[in-house]
Design a protein around this motif. Structure first.
Motif, PDB file in Angstrom:
ATOM      1  N   PHE A   1      35.268  35.091  41.742  1.00 27.86           N
ATOM      2  CA  PHE A   1      35.621  35.907  42.940  1.00 27.86           C
ATOM      3  C   PHE A   1      35.718  37.447  42.661  1.00 27.86           C
ATOM      4  O   PHE A   1      36.471  37.657  41.846  1.00 27.86           O
ATOM      5  CB  PHE A   1      36.937  35.423  43.694  1.00 27.86           C
ATOM      6  CG  PHE A   1      37.102  36.314  44.859  1.00 27.86           C
ATOM      7  CD1 PHE A   1      36.560  36.202  46.219  1.00 27.86           C
ATOM      8  CD2 PHE A   1      38.545  36.641  44.968  1.00 27.86           C
ATOM      9  CE1 PHE A   1      36.707  37.019  47.299  1.00 27.86           C
ATOM     10  CE2 PHE A   1      38.842  37.432  46.071  1.00 27.86           C
ATOM     11  CZ  PHE A   1      38.031  37.654  47.119  1.00 27.86           C
ATOM     12  N   THR A   2      34.891  38.194  43.540  1.00 26.24           N
ATOM     13  CA  THR A   2      34.612  39.503  43.221  1.00 26.24           C
ATOM     14  C   THR A   2      35.068  40.312  44.542  1.00 26.24           C
ATOM     15  O   THR A   2      34.735  39.686  45.728  1.00 26.24           O
ATOM     16  CB  THR A   2      33.261  39.989  42.671  1.00 26.24           C
ATOM     17  OG1 THR A   2      32.228  39.974  43.843  1.00 26.24           O
ATOM     18  CG2 THR A   2      32.925  39.456  41.515  1.00 26.24           C
ATOM     19  N   PHE A   3      35.672  41.431  44.422  1.00 30.84           N
ATOM     20  CA  PHE A   3      35.949  42.076  45.617  1.00 30.84           C
ATOM     21  C   PHE A   3      35.975  43.909  45.498  1.00 30.84           C
ATOM     22  O   PHE A   3      36.043  44.093  44.107  1.00 30.84           O
ATOM     23  CB  PHE A   3      37.568  41.542  46.309  1.00 30.84           C
ATOM     24  CG  PHE A   3      38.366  41.611  44.986  1.00 30.84           C
ATOM     25  CD1 PHE A   3      38.264  40.394  44.162  1.00 30.84           C
ATOM     26  CD2 PHE A   3      39.521  42.464  45.030  1.00 30.84           C
ATOM     27  CE1 PHE A   3      39.133  40.399  43.275  1.00 30.84           C
ATOM     28  CE2 PHE A   3      40.292  42.492  44.050  1.00 30.84           C
ATOM     29  CZ  PHE A   3      40.197  41.203  43.264  1.00 30.84           C
ATOM     30  N   THR A   4      36.053  44.530  46.463  1.00 25.41           N
ATOM     31  CA  THR A   4      35.915  46.023  46.141  1.00 25.41           C
ATOM     32  C   THR A   4      36.835  46.467  47.414  1.00 25.41           C
ATOM     33  O   THR A   4      37.349  45.837  48.205  1.00 25.41           O
ATOM     34  CB  THR A   4      34.670  46.507  46.425  1.00 25.41           C
ATOM     35  OG1 THR A   4      34.259  46.306  47.740  1.00 25.41           O
ATOM     36  CG2 THR A   4      33.653  45.846  45.565  1.00 25.41           C
ATOM     37  N   GLY A   5      36.957  47.758  47.242  1.00 34.46           N
ATOM     38  CA  GLY A   5      37.710  48.662  48.297  1.00 34.46           C
ATOM     39  C   GLY A   5      39.046  48.445  48.315  1.00 34.46           C
ATOM     40  O   GLY A   5      39.848  48.311  47.009  1.00 34.46           O
TER      41      GLY A   5
ATOM     42  N   ALA B   1      41.166  45.827  46.120  1.00 32.28           N
ATOM     43  CA  ALA B   1      41.029  45.994  44.686  1.00 32.28           C
ATOM     44  C   ALA B   1      41.862  47.214  44.143  1.00 32.28           C
ATOM     45  O   ALA B   1      42.642  47.249  42.973  1.00 32.28           O
ATOM     46  CB  ALA B   1      39.689  46.067  43.985  1.00 32.28           C
ATOM     47  N   TRP B   2      41.944  48.462  44.916  1.00 33.93           N
ATOM     48  CA  TRP B   2      42.617  49.516  44.523  1.00 33.93           C
ATOM     49  C   TRP B   2      44.055  49.104  44.501  1.00 33.93           C
ATOM     50  O   TRP B   2      44.895  49.586  43.564  1.00 33.93           O
ATOM     51  CB  TRP B   2      42.408  50.333  45.661  1.00 33.93           C
ATOM     52  CG  TRP B   2      43.064  51.737  45.811  1.00 33.93           C
ATOM     53  CD1 TRP B   2      43.061  52.626  45.020  1.00 33.93           C
ATOM     54  CD2 TRP B   2      44.149  51.995  46.708  1.00 33.93           C
ATOM     55  NE1 TRP B   2      43.976  53.737  45.164  1.00 33.93           N
ATOM     56  CE2 TRP B   2      44.436  53.377  46.093  1.00 33.93           C
ATOM     57  CE3 TRP B   2      44.911  51.386  47.577  1.00 33.93           C
ATOM     58  CZ2 TRP B   2      45.821  53.905  46.737  1.00 33.93           C
ATOM     59  CZ3 TRP B   2      46.002  52.210  48.333  1.00 33.93           C
ATOM     60  CH2 TRP B   2      46.204  53.262  47.861  1.00 33.93           C
ATOM     61  N   TRP B   3      44.757  48.349  45.761  1.00 32.83           N
ATOM     62  CA  TRP B   3      45.978  48.149  45.881  1.00 32.83           C
ATOM     63  C   TRP B   3      46.456  47.194  44.552  1.00 32.83           C
ATOM     64  O   TRP B   3      47.590  47.305  44.253  1.00 32.83           O
ATOM     65  CB  TRP B   3      46.048  47.547  47.190  1.00 32.83           C
ATOM     66  CG  TRP B   3      47.633  47.490  47.842  1.00 32.83           C
ATOM     67  CD1 TRP B   3      48.500  48.338  48.055  1.00 32.83           C
ATOM     68  CD2 TRP B   3      48.538  46.380  47.244  1.00 32.83           C
ATOM     69  NE1 TRP B   3      49.768  47.733  48.358  1.00 32.83           N
ATOM     70  CE2 TRP B   3      49.792  46.624  47.556  1.00 32.83           C
ATOM     71  CE3 TRP B   3      48.171  45.073  46.956  1.00 32.83           C
ATOM     72  CZ2 TRP B   3      50.772  45.664  47.799  1.00 32.83           C
ATOM     73  CZ3 TRP B   3      49.260  44.018  46.718  1.00 32.83           C
ATOM     74  CH2 TRP B   3      50.426  44.412  47.315  1.00 32.83           C
ATOM     75  N   MET B   4      45.477  46.045  44.478  1.00 34.60           N
ATOM     76  CA  MET B   4      46.029  45.097  43.235  1.00 34.60           C
ATOM     77  C   MET B   4      46.128  45.934  41.965  1.00 34.60           C
ATOM     78  O   MET B   4      46.898  45.563  41.180  1.00 34.60           O
ATOM     79  CB  MET B   4      44.875  44.011  43.272  1.00 34.60           C
ATOM     80  CG  MET B   4      45.260  42.909  44.195  1.00 34.60           C
ATOM     81  SD  MET B   4      44.142  41.501  43.955  1.00 34.60           S
ATOM     82  CE  MET B   4      44.583  40.953  42.392  1.00 34.60           C
ATOM     83  N   TRP B   5      45.280  46.857  41.601  1.00 34.93           N
ATOM     84  CA  TRP B   5      45.339  47.571  40.548  1.00 34.93           C
ATOM     85  C   TRP B   5      46.534  48.214  40.320  1.00 34.93           C
ATOM     86  O   TRP B   5      47.416  48.008  39.387  1.00 34.93           O
ATOM     87  CB  TRP B   5      44.010  48.755  40.412  1.00 34.93           C
ATOM     88  CG  TRP B   5      43.943  49.236  38.986  1.00 34.93           C
ATOM     89  CD1 TRP B   5      43.366  49.001  37.993  1.00 34.93           C
ATOM     90  CD2 TRP B   5      44.798  50.638  38.704  1.00 34.93           C
ATOM     91  NE1 TRP B   5      43.255  49.895  37.014  1.00 34.93           N
ATOM     92  CE2 TRP B   5      44.185  50.781  37.299  1.00 34.93           C
ATOM     93  CE3 TRP B   5      45.757  51.208  39.156  1.00 34.93           C
ATOM     94  CZ2 TRP B   5      44.965  51.614  36.434  1.00 34.93           C
ATOM     95  CZ3 TRP B   5      46.514  52.145  38.195  1.00 34.93           C
ATOM     96  CH2 TRP B   5      45.828  52.443  37.054  1.00 34.93           C
ATOM     97  N   LEU B   6      47.034  48.878  41.432  1.00 31.54           N
ATOM     98  CA  LEU B   6      48.408  49.703  41.419  1.00 31.54           C
ATOM     99  C   LEU B   6      49.480  48.666  41.361  1.00 31.54           C
ATOM    100  O   LEU B   6      50.332  48.722  40.497  1.00 31.54           O
ATOM    101  CB  LEU B   6      48.487  50.518  42.569  1.00 31.54           C
ATOM    102  CG  LEU B   6      47.619  51.621  42.869  1.00 31.54           C
ATOM    103  CD1 LEU B   6      47.971  52.197  44.409  1.00 31.54           C
ATOM    104  CD2 LEU B   6      47.547  52.644  42.135  1.00 31.54           C
TER     105      LEU B   6
END
Lengths: 423, 423
Positions: free
Chosen positions: B367-371, B374-379
């Motif tokens: 599963f790939t995702f952007t935006g 992904a930003w929120w998960m990184w944090l």
């Protein structure tokens, strides 16, 4: 703006307590100012020793100058090292460029004086700027690490011996904080080291600590430090410093890798093309209006100035610098509207020094006090004057953490050995 | 402890993700460990770029090693630079002293590779350690200050041009954060500078960013960065770096004072007396059990190791290092009780990279995702893995401050020019 056709150019060299206050006062009066400093931040010097002893983080005792003056569009900031000032031509030289001024405020503070003691400058650490305080913190933790990995008992003793030269407020405050740091760090993190081996030795040339305070406060400080385990040696004049020892005039030698020099102070006046009158410690002599008598468009304020015939005793506390900066600025404003400058009148708010946990000394007017009250007042007053609400919150948090847990800031030694070449 | 008469000595060189995990795992199994690192702190490398761009404070991305292991008395720490390791004699040499081991875990990570490009090492900045990240932050703010005081338009353009070499995760993350920093700082604090003059240029040698991710994520990242105003140049191979320019193979020249090199990675293996087998990028070849085949008592883990015949693609993310450190430690524990070591099996938790505000890319399983997600998960993920509750609170506070106010940490440049000689 008086009778002149163009706006008058006002420059301030040095963004310490005096320079910042002068810039703010001028800006509030609608005068454009050029503020020059070698750093891009203002340093809250009274708390530097808490960076050196890992109570606070470096950013907590400084404030970015551009942010400090964000709401003062009159203040323009230039980060540079001033090379020379020409009072005749009214030019500040820096990096091959000249900056013209009509009025100048010099507020560059002080530098360390090593009294010509051989090796002192080379082998001792100082704590006058933030980079120096950080370097001292890194140094202290490196000595712990080195001590932890040596099996040579003498070498280990030398690594765990910390000598502070000078029994003024800086030396006393640092001695107390360093002893607390040693006790808590070694007990918690260096189980292989004997905390009793770690020593803090405070060397004072005379017979009392804190000589700018009434004598009984100095006696209290010495007693307090000794109770904490600091060795306080009076009549100890340093005659030589080497990489591994401090030699005293009485023939004694203290073996140590760490000598922290807090003893001497000299005015850090920029190089001036003209010769000007100076007093003791190379301080610039100014008239009671804070003007230099030969060059009345130049004001010298803060720790580097010596106010003539004032009859008051100045000791280099922040309040003196702040009030002098304000007076100089007000005098420039007066001159701009054709009025004559006024004499500086110091409103003595008193002074405070911290000696250790629950221990401080204070003098307000004729009233002197010691112990818990002075300690608490020091914390309160310094928190109040610290710029920036976030810094205040952070400092309060670290102090509470340090008080209850015995550690404030992270005990990290950021050495530069792995830095790239460009730095 | 098996059939041996004395306790077996286990040493770990390097306290990154792999080394720290190995030490903890061994300690939890009751095995005494000697942990060696050149710093006295563990660095949370994925967030270094946020120190360089003044989102976070230096202390927030590191953790003192002695505090990390305060509750693990089995772990003994030594801060030192390893000079050489002798696999035959089983000795680690440092500063003239030898440390014997029975089992060794090497986890010293990577270093920058400049591919032999002339001037690259000399004139570009790197961001692999905390001192380097701090130096980069100081450097960036110094360039702003220099630009603010120059009237030469070309010089100013050069000072405000920031070139990042390498379009991997580090380069992409840094490019986005640096652009945000430039925009907010110049708009707020440098009214004399034109924000449009400030440029961030990302140079990628190939035709895609983030080549270790599926192609469409790299396309997304390039689009996102360009929308933010970052110049993304593909097929740009650097052939020379000087103090004032980057020269490209296609003949173009970019004039800049700041080149940040994130392109190349080499294993940072300590000097080994014996010759060992290495793979691409000088990585140490290890068996599926993470042992070096000629020296089965030596394990190589993390970014410096190349696991043979694994059939999996390792990309140097923290999870790989952590899981390898754990496997190596468990294998040593198994050996100590007479069992044979097990193969390393990577449990791929996925990967994430941040591109800018509300922009990120991620891959979990197929599963790939952007935006935003992904930003929120990184944090979230990085906050979760950061060691220390206080660091987490502080980082969260700075992120919120940065998100809502456009500035996280203090914008201070702590240069060492005023440091004393001892440092």
């Amino acid at each position: 703006m008086g009778a002149s056709e163009r706006a008058r150019r006002v420059a301030i060299v040095g963004a310490g307590f005096a320079g910042v206050e002068a810039a703010k006062t001028l800006a509030k009066n609608g005068v454009d100012v050029l503020l020059i400093d070698r750093h891009n931040y203002h340093t809250f010097i009274p708390m530097l020793y808490q960076v050196a002893t890992a109570v606070l983080y470096p950013h907590q005792v400084v404030y970015p100058l551009r942010r400090l003056f964000r709401n003062f569009p009159q203040v323009r900031f230039v980060q540079t090292e001033v090379e020379k000032i020409d009072f005749e031509r009214q030019i500040i030289h820096h990096k091959g460029v000249g900056i013209n001024y009509d009025y100048l405020v010099i507020a560059t503070g002080t530098q360390t004086s090593y009294f010509g003691v051989p090796g002192a400058q080379e082998y001792s650490l100082s704590m006058r700027t933030l980079p120096e305080a950080i370097a001292l913190r890194n140094w202290i933790f490196s000595k712990f690490e080195e001590a932890a990995k040596t099996i040579d008992i003498e070498k280990r003793q030398r690594l765990l011996t910390f000598v502070i030269v000078g029994g003024g407020p800086t030396g006393v405050e640092l001695a107390g904080a360093l002893k607390e740091l040693l006790d808590s760090t070694l007990r918690k993190d260096y189980l292989c080291l004997n905390p009793k081996q770690a020593r803090v030795i405070l060397l004072q040339s005379g017979e009392d600590l804190l000589t700018s305070y009434p004598q009984h406060l100095g006696k209290y400080a010495a007693r307090f430090l000794r109770n904490c385990g600091v060795k306080v040696n009076f009549n100890s004049k340093v005659c030589k410093v080497t990489q591994e020892a401090v030699h005293l005039e009485d023939g004694n030698t203290l073996f140590t890798n760490t000598v922290i020099w807090t003893a001497g102070v000299l005015a850090a006046t920029p190089i001036i093309r003209q010769s000007i009158e100076t007093a003791d410690r190379e301080k610039v002599i100014v008239k009671p209006t804070l003007q230099i008598s030969q060059y009345p468009n130049v004001y010298a304020v803060g720790d580097l100035s010596y106010v003539e015939s004032q009859g008051q005793d100045f000791n280099g506390v922040a309040q003196e610098a702040i009030q002098q900066g304000r007076t100089a600025a007000n005098n420039i404003v007066r001159e701009l509207i054709g009025k004559s400058p006024q004499k500086f009148a110091y409103y003595n708010k008193g002074r405070l020094a911290i000696v250790g946990r629950h221990g401080g000394v204070g003098k307000i007017g004729k009233f002197t006090f010691t112990g818990f009250l002075a300690w608490w007042m020091w914390l309160y007053v310094h928190l109040f004057y610290l710029p920036g609400i976030r810094n205040r919150m952070g400092v309060l948090f670290n102090w509470l953490k340090c008080y209850f847990e015995g550690e404030g800031a992270s005990r990290i030694a950021i050495n530069n050995t792995t830095c790239n070449n460009k730095d």
